[in-house]
Write a protein that holds these residues in place. Structure first.
Motif, PDB file in Angstrom:
ATOM      1  N   GLY A  53       0.821  -1.212   0.000  1.00 45.20           N
ATOM      2  CA  GLY A  53       0.000   0.000   0.000  1.00 45.20           C
ATOM      3  C   GLY A  53       0.853   1.259   0.000  1.00 45.20           C
ATOM      4  O   GLY A  53       0.550   2.228  -0.714  1.00 45.20           O
ATOM      5  N   ALA A  54       1.927   1.253   0.771  1.00 48.49           N
ATOM      6  CA  ALA A  54       2.823   2.409   0.827  1.00 48.49           C
ATOM      7  C   ALA A  54       3.527   2.616  -0.510  1.00 48.49           C
ATOM      8  O   ALA A  54       3.676   3.751  -0.979  1.00 48.49           O
ATOM      9  CB  ALA A  54       3.850   2.240   1.957  1.00 48.49           C
ATOM     10  N   ARG A  55       3.955   1.506  -1.129  1.00 49.01           N
ATOM     11  CA  ARG A  55       4.608   1.614  -2.429  1.00 49.01           C
ATOM     12  C   ARG A  55       3.632   2.143  -3.483  1.00 49.01           C
ATOM     13  O   ARG A  55       3.971   2.997  -4.283  1.00 49.01           O
ATOM     14  CB  ARG A  55       5.163   0.266  -2.874  1.00 49.01           C
ATOM     15  CG  ARG A  55       5.905   0.416  -4.218  1.00 49.01           C
ATOM     16  CD  ARG A  55       6.481  -0.847  -4.800  1.00 49.01           C
ATOM     17  NE  ARG A  55       7.024  -1.746  -3.813  1.00 49.01           N
ATOM     18  CZ  ARG A  55       6.941  -3.066  -3.893  1.00 49.01           C
ATOM     19  NH1 ARG A  55       6.347  -3.642  -4.916  1.00 49.01           N
ATOM     20  NH2 ARG A  55       7.447  -3.835  -2.963  1.00 49.01           N
ATOM     21  N   TRP A  56       2.410   1.613  -3.472  1.00 53.26           N
ATOM     22  CA  TRP A  56       1.395   2.061  -4.424  1.00 53.26           C
ATOM     23  C   TRP A  56       1.137   3.558  -4.259  1.00 53.26           C
ATOM     24  O   TRP A  56       1.049   4.292  -5.238  1.00 53.26           O
ATOM     25  CB  TRP A  56       0.103   1.269  -4.220  1.00 53.26           C
ATOM     26  CG  TRP A  56      -0.971   1.653  -5.200  1.00 53.26           C
ATOM     27  CD1 TRP A  56      -1.155   1.136  -6.448  1.00 53.26           C
ATOM     28  CD2 TRP A  56      -1.983   2.641  -5.016  1.00 53.26           C
ATOM     29  NE1 TRP A  56      -2.229   1.748  -7.050  1.00 53.26           N
ATOM     30  CE2 TRP A  56      -2.755   2.678  -6.191  1.00 53.26           C
ATOM     31  CE3 TRP A  56      -2.324   3.496  -3.973  1.00 53.26           C
ATOM     32  CZ2 TRP A  56      -3.839   3.520  -6.353  1.00 53.26           C
ATOM     33  CZ3 TRP A  56      -3.393   4.343  -4.135  1.00 53.26           C
ATOM     34  CH2 TRP A  56      -4.139   4.353  -5.316  1.00 53.26           C
ATOM     35  N   ARG A  57       1.036   4.021  -2.989  1.00 48.10           N
ATOM     36  CA  ARG A  57       0.789   5.443  -2.722  1.00 48.10           C
ATOM     37  C   ARG A  57       1.943   6.290  -3.261  1.00 48.10           C
ATOM     38  O   ARG A  57       1.719   7.320  -3.887  1.00 48.10           O
ATOM     39  CB  ARG A  57       0.565   5.685  -1.239  1.00 48.10           C
ATOM     40  CG  ARG A  57       0.263   7.142  -0.927  1.00 48.10           C
ATOM     41  CD  ARG A  57      -0.219   7.324   0.500  1.00 48.10           C
ATOM     42  NE  ARG A  57      -0.423   8.718   0.794  1.00 48.10           N
ATOM     43  CZ  ARG A  57      -1.491   9.422   0.454  1.00 48.10           C
ATOM     44  NH1 ARG A  57      -2.474   8.851  -0.218  1.00 48.10           N
ATOM     45  NH2 ARG A  57      -1.594  10.694   0.779  1.00 48.10           N
ATOM     46  N   ARG A  58       3.192   5.877  -3.016  1.00 43.09           N
ATOM     47  CA  ARG A  58       4.359   6.617  -3.529  1.00 43.09           C
ATOM     48  C   ARG A  58       4.316   6.689  -5.053  1.00 43.09           C
ATOM     49  O   ARG A  58       4.612   7.724  -5.650  1.00 43.09           O
ATOM     50  CB  ARG A  58       5.668   5.976  -3.063  1.00 43.09           C
ATOM     51  CG  ARG A  58       6.027   6.290  -1.623  1.00 43.09           C
ATOM     52  CD  ARG A  58       7.464   5.869  -1.290  1.00 43.09           C
ATOM     53  NE  ARG A  58       7.771   4.482  -1.630  1.00 43.09           N
ATOM     54  CZ  ARG A  58       7.535   3.425  -0.857  1.00 43.09           C
ATOM     55  NH1 ARG A  58       6.996   3.579   0.330  1.00 43.09           N
ATOM     56  NH2 ARG A  58       7.861   2.196  -1.255  1.00 43.09           N
ATOM     57  N   GLN A  59       3.932   5.578  -5.689  1.00 42.83           N
ATOM     58  CA  GLN A  59       3.827   5.559  -7.150  1.00 42.83           C
ATOM     59  C   GLN A  59       2.751   6.532  -7.634  1.00 42.83           C
ATOM     60  O   GLN A  59       2.932   7.222  -8.636  1.00 42.83           O
ATOM     61  CB  GLN A  59       3.520   4.140  -7.651  1.00 42.83           C
ATOM     62  CG  GLN A  59       4.671   3.184  -7.495  1.00 42.83           C
ATOM     63  CD  GLN A  59       4.258   1.739  -7.779  1.00 42.83           C
ATOM     64  OE1 GLN A  59       3.075   1.395  -7.786  1.00 42.83           O
ATOM     65  NE2 GLN A  59       5.257   0.879  -7.992  1.00 42.83           N
ATOM     66  N   GLN A  60       1.637   6.581  -6.928  1.00 42.19           N
ATOM     67  CA  GLN A  60       0.560   7.486  -7.319  1.00 42.19           C
ATOM     68  C   GLN A  60       0.963   8.950  -7.133  1.00 42.19           C
ATOM     69  O   GLN A  60       0.659   9.800  -7.974  1.00 42.19           O
ATOM     70  CB  GLN A  60      -0.732   7.180  -6.537  1.00 42.19           C
ATOM     71  CG  GLN A  60      -1.304   5.814  -6.834  1.00 42.19           C
ATOM     72  CD  GLN A  60      -1.455   5.566  -8.323  1.00 42.19           C
ATOM     73  OE1 GLN A  60      -2.090   6.342  -9.022  1.00 42.19           O
ATOM     74  NE2 GLN A  60      -0.850   4.489  -8.812  1.00 42.19           N
ATOM     75  N   ILE A  61       1.645   9.248  -6.047  1.00 36.25           N
ATOM     76  CA  ILE A  61       2.126  10.615  -5.808  1.00 36.25           C
ATOM     77  C   ILE A  61       3.118  11.001  -6.896  1.00 36.25           C
ATOM     78  O   ILE A  61       3.061  12.109  -7.444  1.00 36.25           O
ATOM     79  CB  ILE A  61       2.732  10.741  -4.392  1.00 36.25           C
ATOM     80  CG1 ILE A  61       1.617  10.636  -3.338  1.00 36.25           C
ATOM     81  CG2 ILE A  61       3.522  12.046  -4.249  1.00 36.25           C
ATOM     82  CD1 ILE A  61       2.117  10.522  -1.906  1.00 36.25           C
ATOM     83  N   ARG A  62       4.016  10.098  -7.244  1.00 33.87           N
ATOM     84  CA  ARG A  62       4.971  10.364  -8.316  1.00 33.87           C
ATOM     85  C   ARG A  62       4.238  10.589  -9.645  1.00 33.87           C
ATOM     86  O   ARG A  62       4.570  11.477 -10.411  1.00 33.87           O
ATOM     87  CB  ARG A  62       5.982   9.215  -8.430  1.00 33.87           C
ATOM     88  CG  ARG A  62       7.097   9.497  -9.420  1.00 33.87           C
ATOM     89  CD  ARG A  62       8.222   8.444  -9.459  1.00 33.87           C
ATOM     90  NE  ARG A  62       7.816   7.089  -9.160  1.00 33.87           N
ATOM     91  CZ  ARG A  62       8.095   6.442  -8.002  1.00 33.87           C
ATOM     92  NH1 ARG A  62       8.792   7.032  -7.067  1.00 33.87           N
ATOM     93  NH2 ARG A  62       7.684   5.203  -7.820  1.00 33.87           N
ATOM     94  N   ALA A  63       3.197   9.795  -9.893  1.00 38.05           N
ATOM     95  CA  ALA A  63       2.415   9.950 -11.128  1.00 38.05           C
ATOM     96  C   ALA A  63       1.727  11.319 -11.170  1.00 38.05           C
ATOM     97  O   ALA A  63       1.683  11.947 -12.237  1.00 38.05           O
ATOM     98  CB  ALA A  63       1.383   8.824 -11.246  1.00 38.05           C
ATOM     99  N   VAL A  64       1.223  11.786 -10.051  1.00 34.48           N
ATOM    100  CA  VAL A  64       0.590  13.115  -9.995  1.00 34.48           C
ATOM    101  C   VAL A  64       1.630  14.193 -10.288  1.00 34.48           C
ATOM    102  O   VAL A  64       1.390  15.100 -11.097  1.00 34.48           O
ATOM    103  CB  VAL A  64      -0.083  13.355  -8.620  1.00 34.48           C
ATOM    104  CG1 VAL A  64      -0.456  14.821  -8.440  1.00 34.48           C
ATOM    105  CG2 VAL A  64      -1.313  12.468  -8.463  1.00 34.48           C
ATOM    106  N   LYS A  65       2.792  14.088  -9.667  1.00 34.46           N
ATOM    107  CA  LYS A  65       3.845  15.090  -9.895  1.00 34.46           C
ATOM    108  C   LYS A  65       4.298  15.084 -11.353  1.00 34.46           C
ATOM    109  O   LYS A  65       4.510  16.145 -11.948  1.00 34.46           O
ATOM    110  CB  LYS A  65       5.032  14.825  -8.966  1.00 34.46           C
ATOM    111  CG  LYS A  65       4.746  15.125  -7.510  1.00 34.46           C
ATOM    112  CD  LYS A  65       5.947  14.754  -6.645  1.00 34.46           C
ATOM    113  CE  LYS A  65       5.703  14.981  -5.188  1.00 34.46           C
ATOM    114  NZ  LYS A  65       6.866  14.557  -4.374  1.00 34.46           N
TER     115      LYS A  65
END
Length: 161
Positions: A7-19
């Motif tokens: 879940g933490a990795r997925w969240r980091r990936q999503q934040i990176r995708a937004v940026k």
């Protein structure tokens, strides 16, 4: 790997995708603005200042320089070009104690030209927004406002340090 780590990795990936999406948007809007500017003979800084004057109402040159993040000497050149192009007028400020004080005002009658140029993008945005619910549009607008605030804070930090 645990579901918490996943879940933490997925969240980091999503934040990176937004940026990354914001960076892509920044580039695309810069390209659009450059094309727009070429059509009406406005440099990037000219367009930014004209947009600020249109959106924030009449401003003093010093207030405009502050919100645009431009040196006053640079702003003088921008205002000269905008005035020569018929986009703005400089008017004496009747309420100022200094008789030399001026206010910069957009010539709103010229805005129809701007609206025509941006009509394609506005139509695209209207069509895009149709795919979202009212709640989703509210969330997107909030995210963009908060992103703007974060950008303002980062700009202030860079300019002061």
């Amino acid at each position: 790997m645990s579901s918490v780590q996943d879940g933490a990795r997925w969240r980091r990936q999503q934040i990176r995708a937004v940026k990354e999406a914001l960076r892509d948007l920044n580039i695309q809007l810069s390209l659009l603005n450059r094309q727009f500017g070429a059509r009406v003979e406005l440099k990037d800084a000219d367009w930014d200042c004209l947009d600020l004057i249109n959106r924030q109402g009449p401003l003093s040159p010093s207030a405009l320089a502050r919100v645009a993040g431009l040196h006053p000497a640079t702003l003088t050149g921008v205002l000269d070009r905008l005035q020569r192009g018929g986009w703005i007028v400089r008017e004496r400020d009747p309420d100022a104690t200094d008789r030399r004080a001026v206010t910069v005002r957009a010539r709103r009658e010229r805005n129809a030209e701007l609206y025509r140029l941006f009509s394609g993008m506005n139509a695209q945005m209207d069509q895009l927004c149709e795919d979202y619910t009212d709640a989703e549009l509210e969330l997107i607008a909030d995210f963009l406002r908060r992103t703007t605030t974060a950008g303002n804070t980062a700009t202030d930090e860079l300019s002061s340090g």
